[in-house]
Motif scaffolding. Structure first.
Motif, PDB file in Angstrom:
ATOM      1  N   PRO A 155      -5.912  -0.341  -1.590  1.00 47.28           N
ATOM      2  CA  PRO A 155      -6.705  -1.569  -1.585  1.00 47.28           C
ATOM      3  C   PRO A 155      -6.080  -2.601  -2.525  1.00 47.28           C
ATOM      4  O   PRO A 155      -5.148  -2.279  -3.277  1.00 47.28           O
ATOM      5  CB  PRO A 155      -8.071  -1.101  -2.103  1.00 47.28           C
ATOM      6  CG  PRO A 155      -7.795   0.114  -2.907  1.00 47.28           C
ATOM      7  CD  PRO A 155      -6.557   0.742  -2.340  1.00 47.28           C
ATOM      8  N   VAL A 184     -10.418   7.986  -5.709  1.00 44.05           N
ATOM      9  CA  VAL A 184     -11.128   6.933  -4.988  1.00 44.05           C
ATOM     10  C   VAL A 184     -11.076   7.278  -3.498  1.00 44.05           C
ATOM     11  O   VAL A 184      -9.991   7.474  -2.944  1.00 44.05           O
ATOM     12  CB  VAL A 184     -10.482   5.552  -5.238  1.00 44.05           C
ATOM     13  CG1 VAL A 184     -11.259   4.459  -4.503  1.00 44.05           C
ATOM     14  CG2 VAL A 184     -10.416   5.257  -6.727  1.00 44.05           C
ATOM     15  N   GLY A 185     -12.255   7.346  -2.852  1.00 43.33           N
ATOM     16  CA  GLY A 185     -12.317   7.689  -1.427  1.00 43.33           C
ATOM     17  C   GLY A 185     -13.135   8.944  -1.218  1.00 43.33           C
ATOM     18  O   GLY A 185     -13.290   9.757  -2.139  1.00 43.33           O
ATOM     19  N   ARG A 209     -17.240   4.826  -2.227  1.00 41.52           N
ATOM     20  CA  ARG A 209     -17.978   3.571  -1.995  1.00 41.52           C
ATOM     21  C   ARG A 209     -19.044   3.783  -0.907  1.00 41.52           C
ATOM     22  O   ARG A 209     -18.942   4.690  -0.087  1.00 41.52           O
ATOM     23  CB  ARG A 209     -17.017   2.462  -1.596  1.00 41.52           C
ATOM     24  CG  ARG A 209     -16.435   2.661  -0.220  1.00 41.52           C
ATOM     25  CD  ARG A 209     -15.565   1.508   0.204  1.00 41.52           C
ATOM     26  NE  ARG A 209     -15.036   1.761   1.537  1.00 41.52           N
ATOM     27  CZ  ARG A 209     -14.188   0.992   2.174  1.00 41.52           C
ATOM     28  NH1 ARG A 209     -13.732  -0.089   1.598  1.00 41.52           N
ATOM     29  NH2 ARG A 209     -13.776   1.295   3.383  1.00 41.52           N
ATOM     30  N   PRO A 216     -17.102  10.795   6.280  1.00 35.72           N
ATOM     31  CA  PRO A 216     -18.020   9.982   7.097  1.00 35.72           C
ATOM     32  C   PRO A 216     -17.780  10.032   8.595  1.00 35.72           C
ATOM     33  O   PRO A 216     -18.655   9.667   9.363  1.00 35.72           O
ATOM     34  CB  PRO A 216     -17.813   8.563   6.548  1.00 35.72           C
ATOM     35  CG  PRO A 216     -16.508   8.591   5.832  1.00 35.72           C
ATOM     36  CD  PRO A 216     -16.320   9.989   5.332  1.00 35.72           C
ATOM     37  N   THR A 272      -7.456   6.360   0.201  1.00 39.75           N
ATOM     38  CA  THR A 272      -8.228   5.319   0.881  1.00 39.75           C
ATOM     39  C   THR A 272      -7.690   5.003   2.279  1.00 39.75           C
ATOM     40  O   THR A 272      -7.754   3.861   2.735  1.00 39.75           O
ATOM     41  CB  THR A 272      -8.254   4.045   0.004  1.00 39.75           C
ATOM     42  OG1 THR A 272      -6.940   3.816  -0.535  1.00 39.75           O
ATOM     43  CG2 THR A 272      -9.216   4.197  -1.147  1.00 39.75           C
ATOM     44  N   ARG A 274      -4.789   5.277   5.671  1.00 39.90           N
ATOM     45  CA  ARG A 274      -3.367   5.190   5.985  1.00 39.90           C
ATOM     46  C   ARG A 274      -3.031   3.851   6.643  1.00 39.90           C
ATOM     47  O   ARG A 274      -3.892   3.217   7.267  1.00 39.90           O
ATOM     48  CB  ARG A 274      -2.953   6.306   6.963  1.00 39.90           C
ATOM     49  CG  ARG A 274      -3.450   7.685   6.616  1.00 39.90           C
ATOM     50  CD  ARG A 274      -2.820   8.277   5.384  1.00 39.90           C
ATOM     51  NE  ARG A 274      -1.393   8.464   5.476  1.00 39.90           N
ATOM     52  CZ  ARG A 274      -0.632   8.853   4.422  1.00 39.90           C
ATOM     53  NH1 ARG A 274      -1.181   9.057   3.226  1.00 39.90           N
ATOM     54  NH2 ARG A 274       0.661   9.019   4.560  1.00 39.90           N
ATOM     55  N   LEU A 321      -4.721  11.177  13.554  1.00 38.08           N
ATOM     56  CA  LEU A 321      -3.734  11.304  12.479  1.00 38.08           C
ATOM     57  C   LEU A 321      -3.655  12.760  12.023  1.00 38.08           C
ATOM     58  O   LEU A 321      -4.053  13.122  10.918  1.00 38.08           O
ATOM     59  CB  LEU A 321      -4.088  10.362  11.313  1.00 38.08           C
ATOM     60  CG  LEU A 321      -3.656   8.899  11.507  1.00 38.08           C
ATOM     61  CD1 LEU A 321      -4.400   8.231  12.632  1.00 38.08           C
ATOM     62  CD2 LEU A 321      -3.817   8.095  10.229  1.00 38.08           C
TER      63      LEU A 321
END
Ligand SMILES: Cc1cc2nc3c(=O)[nH]c(=O)nc-3n(C[C@H](O)[C@H](O)[C@H](O)COP(=O)(O)OP(=O)(O)OC[C@H]3O[C@@H](n4cnc5c(N)ncnc54)[C@H](O)[C@@H]3O)c2cc1C
Ligand SMILES: NC(=O)c1ccc[n+]([C@@H]2O[C@H](COP(=O)([O-])OP(=O)(O)OC[C@H]3O[C@@H](n4cnc5c(N)ncnc54)[C@H](O)[C@@H]3O)[C@@H](O)[C@H]2O)c1
Length: 489
Positions: A155, A184-185, A209, A216, A272, A274, A321
């Protein structure tokens, strides 16, 4: 700089990760002269900075967790992991970041290799910048296949350029355990690396976040059970946590969150997502946009390019992926290139020999956490979005006899989606210790479009966890029979 005359091959493959290697192998097996271009190591991300090292780090963690649930064995594995041995095993499983064996394999299948950075240079043309500054020009008679994969997407968090953050590469190849690791993620890389590094001795804090939970894209209970497992292992998971500023001061990473909270860690991993490796690939020379994902049809051809000479397989086409799914695409793309080159019919009908139908119907994935997550096909949310009428069948795996044998206090959950119009299974998710090896039964069921009625004749062995299939079917049938009962007077 030397500029030799262009070399001509039937097929030029850019990128020798697992997918490019397989496209090249299949094209060569179809009798086509083939060259592959690689700028780093043959084997790609998967062999050196992704699947292989991450699973080598996780295997001891999951084996110990399983053993700790077996009476009589628990005491034998009560101690900490031997970190040095785990890292040494990881190094070995990553072939010590040396691709000699893969070069030998390429030679054995008679595919030529050019080391360097490949770029498209107009239709059917590829220019390779070699490490010594030369340019090798290649012309493809039949096809160019882009298999350049993805890199970690970072990010634009202010201060990020000053902290030397970990990406998946550092997280899978680090030679020391940080005291405190912030991640993070909340996706697959985040949960797997949290599992590994916490068990190896780091204090892991996950900053996730939003309120979608972990994993998810999967069934919500998968993320919930994985979060429970991580918390029990000591991971601090903070949901609704957005990092707004980072800095490295006095050797540590300092973070500010959107709610004003501050925290510090020794390393910070950004897991976070790709980005496609297409920014410096000469896409603009064939009318495409640099940096874009490459959209393909079911035979792997890039849809926006005329004359059907450009193919893209693996991560770079964003279909799935995953190494195994990219290699599936590669086998089909190689065969389709071969058929077209020889003027043979191309069978691109659904489930045909030259169609990557499974990409849209049956993509299997195992997340190697404690508990494991194994899924294939649709989730309930995806089925609803696609307008498919499905019956959601849930079962608590802890109630299966084989689960009691497998581990004391087994915790797990299974979900099967029955497509009520087709009478087949549209998706399956298993969560629990040891479920990864159960997944292929579900993949065969979904890809084979096996009628649910026939599944009654596929008898799972007693006492294995696979008896969960029987319980899911009984639950489904019980519900149907309930619906057939006359309403109570
Ligand atoms: C931490 C982590 C763990 C993972 N674990 C799993 C797992 O357990 N199971 C699973 O199925 N998937 C896993 N994946 C996903 C898997 O790594 C990818 O799906 C897979 O590597 C994709 O293969 P690919 O060949 O498409 O791309 P890559 O493996 O990225 O290979 C692309 C190759 O192209 C080369 N290249 C790029 N651009 C150029 C250029 N211009 N010229 C020449 N060469 C170029 C690169 O150097 C690279 O060698 C994981 C990913 C991560 C990040
Ligand atoms: N076992 C496996 O099969 C395995 C293991 C690892 C990775 N993979 C593959 O690699 C791919 C990449 O994994 P990944 O975990 O990097 O991606 P991902 O898309 O699974 O997860 C990315 C996470 O980062 C969050 N995120 C994105 N941008 C953010 C931002 N600016 N700030 C905070 N959070 C942000 C997302 O909300 C999500 O939780 C996956 O699609 C997966 O298929 C597979």
């Amino acid at each position: 700089m030397t500029n030799e005359a262009p070399r001509t091959y039937d097929v030029v493959v850019i990128g020798a990760g697992p997918v490019g290697e397989n496209v090249a192998d299949r094209a060569r097996a179809a009798g086509l002269s083939t060259v592959i271009v690689e700028r780093e190591l043959l084997g790609g991300e998967c062999s050196y900075w992704a699947c292989e090292p991450s699973k080598a780090l996780l295997r001891p963690v999951l084996a110990r967790a399983d053993a700790r649930r077996v009476p009589g064995l628990r005491q034998a594995v009560a101690g900490p992991l031997d970190v040095e041995a785990v890292l040494a095993h990881r190094d070995k499983m990553s072939a010590y970041w040396n691709d000699e064996n893969q070069v030998d394999w390429l030679n054995a299948v008679s595919v030529d290799l050019i080391r360097g950075h490949g770029r498209l240079d107009g239709p059917r043309q590829v220019a390779v910048q070699t490490p010594d500054g030369d340019t090798v020009r290649l012309t493809a008679r039949h096809a160019v296949a882009i298999c350049t994969g993805t890199s970690a997407a970072l990010p634009d968090t202010p201060g990020l350029d000053t902290v030397r953050p970990w990406t998946s590469r550092e997280a899978t190849s680090a030679d020391h355990v940080p005291g405190r690791l912030a991640i993070v993620g909340g996706g697959v890389v985040a949960v797997e690396m949290a599992t590994a590094w916490q068990a190896l001795g780091a204090q892991v804090t996950m900053l996730v976040r939003g309120d979608a939970g972990l994993l998810p894209r999967m069934e919500p209970f998968a993320g919930e059970l994985v979060a429970d497992g991580l918390r029990e292992a000591g991971v601090d998971i903070r949901f609704g946590a957005s990092v707004t500023y980072v800095a490295r001061e006095d050797g540590e990473v300092r973070m500010t969150l959107a709610d004003g909270a501050e925290l510090a860690a020794d390393e910070i991993l950004f897991a976070t997502g790709r980005a496609p490796r297409t920014a410096d690939l000469g896409l603009e020379t064939v009318g495409l946009t640099a940096g874009d994902w490459l959209t393909v049809d079911d035979t792997g051809r890039v849809t926006a390019v005329a004359d059907g000479w450009l193919y893209a397989a693996g991560d770079v086409n964003q279909r799935a992926l995953l190494t195994h799914q990219g290699k599936y695409q590669a086998r089909i793309v190689g065969a389709a290139i071969g058929a077209r080159a020889k003027g043979e019919p191309v069978d691109d009908a659904r489930w045909g020999a030259h169609a990557t139908t499974a990409d849209g119907a049956a993509v299997p994935q195992v997340v190697f956490t404690d508990p494991e997550v194994a899924s294939v096909g649709l989730t309930a949310r995806e089925a609803e979005r696609a307008g498919r009428r499905v019956e959601v069948v849930d079962y608590d795996i802890a109630r299966v006899a084989g689960a009691h044998q497998y581990a004391e206090g087994y915790r797990g959950q299974a979900r099967m989606l029955v497509d009520v119009d087709r009478g087949t299974v549209a998706g399956v998710t298993f969560v629990g210790p040891g479920v990864g090896e159960l997944l292929h039964s579900a993949t065969v069921t979904v890809a084979g479009e096996v009628p649910v009625e026939r599944l009654w004749h596929a008898v799972p062995a007693f006492p294995t966890i696979s008896e969960v299939w029987l319980r899911l079917l009984e639950t489904y049938r019980g519900r149907q029979q309930d619906q057939m009962l006359p309403p109570e007077a």
